[in-house]
Write a protein that holds these residues in place. Structure first.
Motif, mmCIF file in Angstrom:
data_model
loop_
_atom_site.group_PDB
_atom_site.id
_atom_site.type_symbol
_atom_site.label_atom_id
_atom_site.label_comp_id
_atom_site.label_asym_id
_atom_site.label_seq_id
_atom_site.Cartn_x
_atom_site.Cartn_y
_atom_site.Cartn_z
ATOM 1 N N GLU A 38 0.845 -1.183 0.000
ATOM 2 C CA GLU A 38 0.000 0.000 0.000
ATOM 3 C C GLU A 38 0.883 1.235 0.000
ATOM 4 O O GLU A 38 2.086 1.177 0.237
ATOM 5 N N CYS A 39 0.247 2.371 -0.271
ATOM 6 C CA CYS A 39 0.980 3.631 -0.370
ATOM 7 C C CYS A 39 1.751 3.910 0.914
ATOM 8 O O CYS A 39 1.238 3.751 2.007
ATOM 9 N N LEU A 90 -3.639 1.696 -3.494
ATOM 10 C CA LEU A 90 -4.268 2.559 -2.512
ATOM 11 C C LEU A 90 -5.708 2.120 -2.306
ATOM 12 O O LEU A 90 -6.441 1.905 -3.280
ATOM 13 N N ASP A 144 -5.593 13.226 -3.778
ATOM 14 C CA ASP A 144 -5.670 13.641 -2.372
ATOM 15 C C ASP A 144 -4.712 12.821 -1.518
ATOM 16 O O ASP A 144 -3.989 13.364 -0.670
ATOM 17 N N LYS A 145 -4.707 11.509 -1.732
ATOM 18 C CA LYS A 145 -3.838 10.621 -0.944
ATOM 19 C C LYS A 145 -2.360 10.914 -1.188
ATOM 20 O O LYS A 145 -1.529 10.770 -0.287
ATOM 21 N N LEU A 146 -2.036 11.324 -2.415
ATOM 22 C CA LEU A 146 -0.640 11.599 -2.770
ATOM 23 C C LEU A 146 -0.241 13.034 -2.452
ATOM 24 O O LEU A 146 0.900 13.428 -2.699
ATOM 25 N N LEU A 192 -9.171 3.142 -1.753
ATOM 26 C CA LEU A 192 -10.041 4.309 -1.836
ATOM 27 C C LEU A 192 -11.436 3.924 -1.345
ATOM 28 O O LEU A 192 -11.649 2.814 -0.861
ATOM 29 N N ASP A 193 -12.385 4.819 -1.463
ATOM 30 C CA ASP A 193 -13.723 4.550 -0.932
ATOM 31 C C ASP A 193 -14.355 3.303 -1.537
ATOM 32 O O ASP A 193 -14.986 2.512 -0.846
ATOM 33 N N GLN A 230 -9.491 11.090 -5.384
ATOM 34 C CA GLN A 230 -9.031 10.480 -4.139
ATOM 35 C C GLN A 230 -7.567 10.074 -4.219
ATOM 36 O O GLN A 230 -6.824 10.188 -3.233
ATOM 37 N N LEU A 231 -7.138 9.607 -5.380
ATOM 38 C CA LEU A 231 -5.731 9.265 -5.559
ATOM 39 C C LEU A 231 -4.854 10.502 -5.369
ATOM 40 O O LEU A 231 -3.854 10.463 -4.639
#
Length: 301
Positions: free
Chosen positions: A14-15, A28, A101-103, A30-31, A98-99
């Motif tokens: 995972e990230c 990752l 945002d996570k990065l 995500l929702d 979302q990707l």
């Protein structure tokens, strides 16, 4: 549970925290989906997206020498999961949001091809402050009557057990055309790039249930209600289409370019729908020229 099982089977991390400049291959959560992505290079963010990430192999290698390049497998393709239920264009756009945002990516250049171009458009329309520049190829902004018939044919074909890859080998056609133009240059498989890619594991757009959900989502998209937002777009937009594309796509791409104030429309001579994959040198040259003229190319380069 499906996401957890797939992640365990693939043994993809995972990230985590990315060290400066290192290449990352990870998943990752995500929702709705476990999304596989890759990241390489340093600099301003540049996201490439369409279907499975390997369609951008050469663009990744080139642009990661100048930018922080991110690409990913769209839901239902490659190493990403195939979430149940109905998909929409909003589903695809939310996955990308979302990707990012996570990065920790607040603003980026986006390149989208085919379905990825539609995803890029929707993301830009809904989050204009997060897009520096938009690069589209082989993409339109709504399903006209001709494309609607094409989608219906594809849905019926896949529902009867047909392969979506087989169906997508041909594009839509006008009644006056004897046959639909091929998606891929007929000579591509015998080219050096075609032979190289043929030795890699098979990628694609997602077969079976995943392909069917993708077609249904594509058929339903219609961005014409966003026309006022298109006219207000502030970021520069490059719209490319191959001269050997379906006439319906060429026509719709030009129509899209007329809506966007800072757009550039480019017909690439001799190119088919698979422009980024089949003509990466030409694609990279056109995109670099566009980014240089709009001040997005790194000064030190």
């Amino acid at each position: 549970m499906e996401i957890e099982r797939k992640q365990e089977a693939l043994r993809i991390p995972e990230c985590g925290i990315r060290r400066s400049g290192e290449m990352v291959l990870a998943q990752l959560a995500l929702d709705e989906v476990m999304l596989y992505y890759e990241e390489s290079g340093l600099g301003d963010p540049f996201v490439f997206q369409a279907h499975e990430h390997r369609g951008w192999l050469f663009e990744i290698a080139y642009f990661s020498a100048f930018f922080r390049v991110v690409t990913f497998d769209r839901r239902g393709t490659g190493r990403s999961s195939n979430p149940p239920g109905r998909w929409t264009m909003k589903s695809f756009s939310n996955d990308m949001k979302q990707l990012l945002d996570k990065l920790g990516i607040e603003k980026t250049i986006i390149a989208g091809h085919s379905l990825g171009g539609k995803i890029g458009q929707l993301f830009t329309l809904e989050h204009p402050e997060r897009v520096s520049a938009l690069v589209l190829s082989g993409s339109t902004y709504y399903v006209n009557d001709l494309l609607n018939q094409w989608y219906d044919e594809g849905i019926r074909f896949v529902e009867k057990g047909g392969s979506i890859s087989e169906f997508l080998a041909r594009q839509s056609r006008f009644p006056f055309e004897k046959e639909a133009p091929p998606t891929t240059n007929p000579e591509f498989s015998s080219s050096s790039i075609g032979r190289f890619l043929a030795n890699l594991p098979k990628g694609g757009v997602g077969e079976g249930d995943a392909g069917l959900k993708m077609l249904r989502a594509g058929k339903e998209w219609d961005f014409r209600p966003y026309v006022p937002e298109y006219r207000k777009m502030k970021c520069p937009v490059l719209i490319m289409v191959g001269s050997q594309e379906s006439q319906a796509v060429i026509e719709a791409s030009f129509e899209l370019s007329r809506l966007i104030p800072k757009s550039e429309f480019r017909i690439v001579h001799g190119a088919y729908h698979g422009l980024p994959r089949e003509n990466p040198e030409k694609y990279c040259h056109i995109v670099r020229d566009f980014l240089e003229r709009h001040g997005f190319w790194p000064q030190a380069a």
